[in-house]
Design a protein around this motif. Structure first.
Motif, PDB file in Angstrom:
ATOM      1  N   UNK A   1      36.220 110.625  32.306  1.00  0.00           N
ATOM      2  CA  UNK A   1      34.798 110.700  32.618  1.00  0.00           C
ATOM      3  C   UNK A   1      34.205 109.308  32.756  1.00  0.00           C
ATOM      4  N   UNK A   2      33.128 109.158  33.530  1.00  0.00           N
ATOM      5  CA  UNK A   2      32.519 107.843  33.742  1.00  0.00           C
ATOM      6  C   UNK A   2      32.131 107.167  32.426  1.00  0.00           C
ATOM      7  N   UNK A   3      32.415 105.888  32.338  1.00  0.00           N
ATOM      8  CA  UNK A   3      32.028 105.099  31.183  1.00  0.00           C
ATOM      9  C   UNK A   3      32.983 105.119  30.015  1.00  0.00           C
ATOM     10  N   UNK A   4      34.029 105.946  30.076  1.00  0.00           N
ATOM     11  CA  UNK A   4      34.930 106.053  28.925  1.00  0.00           C
ATOM     12  C   UNK A   4      36.217 105.243  29.079  1.00  0.00           C
ATOM     13  N   UNK A   5      36.675 105.007  30.305  1.00  0.00           N
ATOM     14  CA  UNK A   5      37.978 104.386  30.488  1.00  0.00           C
ATOM     15  C   UNK A   5      38.007 102.962  29.935  1.00  0.00           C
ATOM     16  N   UNK A   6      36.870 102.264  29.979  1.00  0.00           N
ATOM     17  CA  UNK A   6      36.801 100.919  29.403  1.00  0.00           C
ATOM     18  C   UNK A   6      37.190 100.939  27.931  1.00  0.00           C
ATOM     19  N   UNK A   7      36.717 101.952  27.211  1.00  0.00           N
ATOM     20  CA  UNK A   7      37.025 102.081  25.788  1.00  0.00           C
ATOM     21  C   UNK A   7      38.527 102.300  25.570  1.00  0.00           C
ATOM     22  N   UNK A   8      39.131 103.115  26.411  1.00  0.00           N
ATOM     23  CA  UNK A   8      40.558 103.390  26.289  1.00  0.00           C
ATOM     24  C   UNK A   8      41.401 102.158  26.606  1.00  0.00           C
ATOM     25  N   UNK A   9      41.012 101.438  27.637  1.00  0.00           N
ATOM     26  CA  UNK A   9      41.794 100.267  28.043  1.00  0.00           C
ATOM     27  C   UNK A   9      41.862  99.219  26.937  1.00  0.00           C
ATOM     28  N   UNK A  10      40.788  99.080  26.193  1.00  0.00           N
ATOM     29  CA  UNK A  10      40.721  98.063  25.142  1.00  0.00           C
ATOM     30  C   UNK A  10      40.927  98.623  23.744  1.00  0.00           C
ATOM     31  N   UNK A  11      41.259  99.902  23.671  1.00  0.00           N
ATOM     32  CA  UNK A  11      41.498 100.591  22.406  1.00  0.00           C
ATOM     33  C   UNK A  11      40.306 100.460  21.464  1.00  0.00           C
TER      34      UNK A  11
END
Length: 223
Positions: A96-106
Motif C-alpha cells: 500500500x502507498x506509504x508503507x514500502x519505505x518502512x519495509x525497506x529500512x526495517x
C-alpha cells in the motif's frame, strides 16, 4: 509528477535529481546529499546470475561498481560518495502507498530473506519507494496496480520498460521487485534479464552551480 525540473548534467549525460536526503556514508556519519538516477537505461542485465536476491553479492551490483563505475569520467567518479543502502524487502505484492519505505529500512514490519540488511557502496538501483514517491499525489494505487493511467502518466520515473529496482521480494530467496513495462511493481526471478538505471549519491561537497533544471537547461554541478 510527470515532468519536474530535476534534469542535471552528470558524466556528460542527462541524469535526474531524485532529491536531497540525509544519508549515512557508511561510517555512521550522516550528511545531506544529492541523489541521482540516470535518465536512460544502460542495458539489460540479470539482477543476479546466481538467482539469489542478495545485493551484496549480486552480479548487477558487481557490474555497476566495477566496469560501469570505472567507465565514468574521472570528474564524475570523484563526485560519488559511499552510501549505506538498505536492503529490506516485503513478502508479497499488496504494497500500500506509504508503507514500502518502512519495509525497506526495517522501521516496521520488514521482511528479509537474506541476512544482509544493508550494503555500503557507490552505485545501486532505485528503491520501490523512490518509484512510488515520483508519482503525483493523485496516484493512490497499491504498487501492484500502478498500471493505472494516472500513475503512469504522472510519474517521471516510469519509462515504459521492465526495469530492476533494489527492493527484494522477501517471499523467496530469488525474487526481486521490478517495474513492469505497463507500470506496476511485481516480483521476478533475480536470474531474469531486465533493464537497469544506475542510482548514486554525490558527495556532500557537490552543489548545484547553474541551470534551471529543465530538459533544455539542465542543472550543472560543481564544488
Amino acid at each position: 509528477g510527470a515532468s519536474p525540473k530535476n534534469y542535471v548534467t552528470f558524466n556528460n549525460e542527462v541524469w535526474r535529481i531524485m532529491g536531497i536526503f540525509p544519508v549515512d556514508d557508511g561510517t555512521g556519519n550522516m550528511e545531506y546529499r544529492i541523489k541521482l538516477i540516470r535518465n536512460e537505461r544502460i542495458g539489460s542485465y540479470s539482477w543476479n546470475t546466481s538467482n539469489r536476491n542478495n545485493w551484496t553479492t549480486a552480479s548487477l551490483q558487481t557490474e555497476l561498481n566495477g566496469t560501469y563505475l570505472t567507465g565514468l569520467t574521472s570528474t564524475a567518479q570523484n563526485m560519488i560518495g559511499n552510501t549505506k543502502y538498505y536492503l529490506g524487502g516485503y513478502a508479497g505484492y499488496n504494497i500500500t502507498p506509504g508503507t514500502i519505505y518502512q519495509y525497506e529500512r526495517k522501521i516496521s514490519g520488514s521482511t528479509y530473506y537474506n541476512e544482509n540488511t544493508n550494503w555500503i557502496g557507490k552505485v545501486a538501483l532505485m528503491y520501490a519507494s523512490d518509484y512510488e514517491y515520483a508519482a503525483s499525489d493523485e496516484c493512490t494505487q497499491n504498487l501492484s496496480n500502478y498500471n493505472d493511467i494516472t500513475c503512469t502518466t504522472n510519474n517521471w520515473l516510469f519509462k515504459g520498460n521492465s526495469e530492476w529496482i533494489l527492493t527484494q521480494n522477501g517471499s523467496g530467496f530469488n525474487s526481486v521487485f521490478y517495474v513492469v513495462s505497463h507500470g506496476d511493481v511485481y516480483g521476478g526471478s533475480a536470474r531474469n534479464n531486465k533493464y537497469a538505471r544506475p542510482v548514486l549519491y554525490l558527495t556532500s561537497s557537490i552543489k548545484i552551480t547553474g541551470g534551471s533544471g529543465t530538459s533544455a537547461d539542465p542543472y550543472t554541478l560543481g564544488l
